[in-house]
Structures are given as structure tokens and as C-alpha cells.
Write an enzyme that holds these catalytic residues in place. Sequence first.
Site, mmCIF file in Angstrom:
data_model
loop_
_atom_site.group_PDB
_atom_site.id
_atom_site.type_symbol
_atom_site.label_atom_id
_atom_site.label_comp_id
_atom_site.label_asym_id
_atom_site.label_seq_id
_atom_site.Cartn_x
_atom_site.Cartn_y
_atom_site.Cartn_z
ATOM 1 N N ASP A 91 0.904 -1.087 -0.104
ATOM 2 C CA ASP A 91 -0.073 0.030 0.016
ATOM 3 C C ASP A 91 0.909 1.261 0.095
ATOM 4 O O ASP A 91 1.930 1.287 0.845
ATOM 5 C CB ASP A 91 -0.892 -0.067 1.436
ATOM 6 C CG ASP A 91 -1.983 -1.184 1.257
ATOM 7 O OD1 ASP A 91 -1.959 -1.927 0.508
ATOM 8 O OD2 ASP A 91 -2.788 -1.008 2.195
ATOM 9 N N HIS A 147 4.705 -7.552 -0.303
ATOM 10 C CA HIS A 147 4.582 -8.644 -0.955
ATOM 11 C C HIS A 147 5.408 -8.905 -2.209
ATOM 12 O O HIS A 147 5.842 -7.744 -2.998
ATOM 13 C CB HIS A 147 3.120 -8.920 -0.867
ATOM 14 C CG HIS A 147 2.452 -8.715 0.480
ATOM 15 N ND1 HIS A 147 1.824 -9.879 0.947
ATOM 16 C CD2 HIS A 147 2.130 -7.737 1.204
ATOM 17 C CE1 HIS A 147 1.112 -9.630 1.998
ATOM 18 N NE2 HIS A 147 1.430 -8.220 2.231
ATOM 19 N N SER A 249 7.719 3.938 5.461
ATOM 20 C CA SER A 249 9.033 4.306 4.562
ATOM 21 C C SER A 249 8.846 4.297 3.317
ATOM 22 O O SER A 249 7.624 4.565 2.604
ATOM 23 C CB SER A 249 10.136 3.387 4.930
ATOM 24 O OG SER A 249 11.370 4.033 4.550
#
Length: 306
Positions: A91, A147, A249
Site C-alpha cells: 500500500d 509482498h 517508509s
Amino acid sequence: MKIVQQDDVNFLLTNRLPRRLATRFIGWFSRIEQPLIRDASLAAWRFFADLDLSDAKQTRFRSMHDCFIRELKPGARPIDPDPAVLVSPCDAIVGACGSVEQGKVLQIKGLPYKVADLLGDPAHADTFRSGTYVTLRLTSSMYHRFHAPDDLIVTGVTHIGGDTWNVNPIALKRVERLFCRNERAVIRTRLARGGWPVALVPVAAILVAGIRLRFLDLSGVRREQGRTELACRTMIRRGEEMGWFEHGSTIILFAPSGFELCETVRTGGQVRVGQKLMQRPVRTGWEHGKRCCSRSPGISHGVACD
């Protein structure tokens, strides 16, 4: 003038304090499981950030750190099944993105940096000459796990120690080569189907207590300085978790020439895990992908790292 002053204050507060000390402190403080401290910390976090826990796997957390690294409910991030695309690993808000030009990419408009400086290896950087890149910024309230963008084979990891500058847009406008100064992990991979090289670079920042990888233990690596080569050979399936940040980050993803950003990917836009990110080159690569998997010794599904 008011906006300039606000930027000055923001930059001062987030970058002129002892960054390593602040990062260590938050790393310690966020793990406190005392209920009053935990609840007050989460309440303050909700007040200052758009923290949405509706898709979290659990609703109660032992500590603020436990909330930072939360997992999601099954099915909360459906993975696009289109084999012609790479999907977003996290995200994020899309930062600078586009083509690698003369071995350089943009940190933000007007501030280029060399890919070789980021990756720490000119030969590896040359793999992505004329390729495509996208900078994905995770804010503090976002889901912090990342991921696999496709079925891929991790062929090695380079940990590069460094600073912990804030990676928000204000700092990116003021600190040249910021990503190249911060601690980062260069994850070298090849796509299982097609064999193309793809690099993912998680970059640490202030208050990030660490970069963690699901398939490789980084706990013994010195974070402040130096370069550490870590042998690794493992297969990770599309959408499978690769690791996590212990705060918000940035991840920078590089693909070679022929890959293109999907039309929906724009600077300032948001993406979520599993959404379309890059289009593969239009060419047959399936047979090469099968050879890549079958002839590479030591590859297995899951942890298989030295």
C-alpha cells in the site's frame, strides 16, 4: 510564506533532531505493552494520522509496535490475476516514477540520483538501463508489510547501512540523493516466468526501527554503516509476503527495458497491495522461465536462505 514556514518547521522537527537516537527510542517505546501507554499511544496516532484498522486481522494490539506491523484479514488485498502485469508490493502513495535515463532516476522533480548509488553495484544498475522504476511511499498509518509483485526467485540481498532521513516530500525536495544516504536492503530477484531481473529496494527512514524480511534474518546485520552481501535462493509466490517495515517508509521497484507503468499509476496517486503496477514486455518468455526455475539449484518454496 505560511506554507514555506510550515515546511521549514516540518523539516526541522523531522530531520534536525538526532535521527538515530529518535529511531532507537521509538523502537523501544513502541514495544511497551503497558495498557495505559499502549492506549494513549494509539489514541495519539489516530489523532495525528488517518489510521484505519477496519481491515486488520486483529482488533486488539499488545503495543503500538504490534499495530505498526499488523497483518490484514484474509482477502483484504485481492491479487490481480492478470499474468501480463506486475502488481504493487505494498500500500503506498506513488512518488517519482517513469523511465531510467542515462542511469539516473528522479527522487522528486528536479533532483535526480544514480541508480548505481542506490543499488551499490554499477553492474546491477546497468541491468535496468533504459528500464522502468516506481517509488512507493508508505505513510505511518498504512499497512507496513510488502509482498511479491509476481512469482519470483530471490537471488540475493545486499544490506547497505546508512542514515535515517525522513522520506516525506519536504525532505525529498531538500536533501539530494536522500534514498542513497539511508539504510536500505537491495533485494535481487528474477521473475519465475520470463526470467527478467527485478529489484525491490526497501529504504529505512526516521523512526523506522528496522527492515525485516520473511525469508532472511537481518537481525545480525549492523545497520549504521557498511555493505553486507547475504546469500539467498528462494522462490516466493505472487502476492506472498516478503517482509515488513516497523514504521512507514519507501520501496523503490526497478524493472528492465520493455516494462511499462500501467495507465492507472500516476505520481501522487495511491496503490494497494495486489493492484496493477507494471505491464510486462510483449514477448514469449514462458519457456525461459521454466528453465530458470528447473536449473537453479537450491530453490524451494518458502525459506531457503544461507
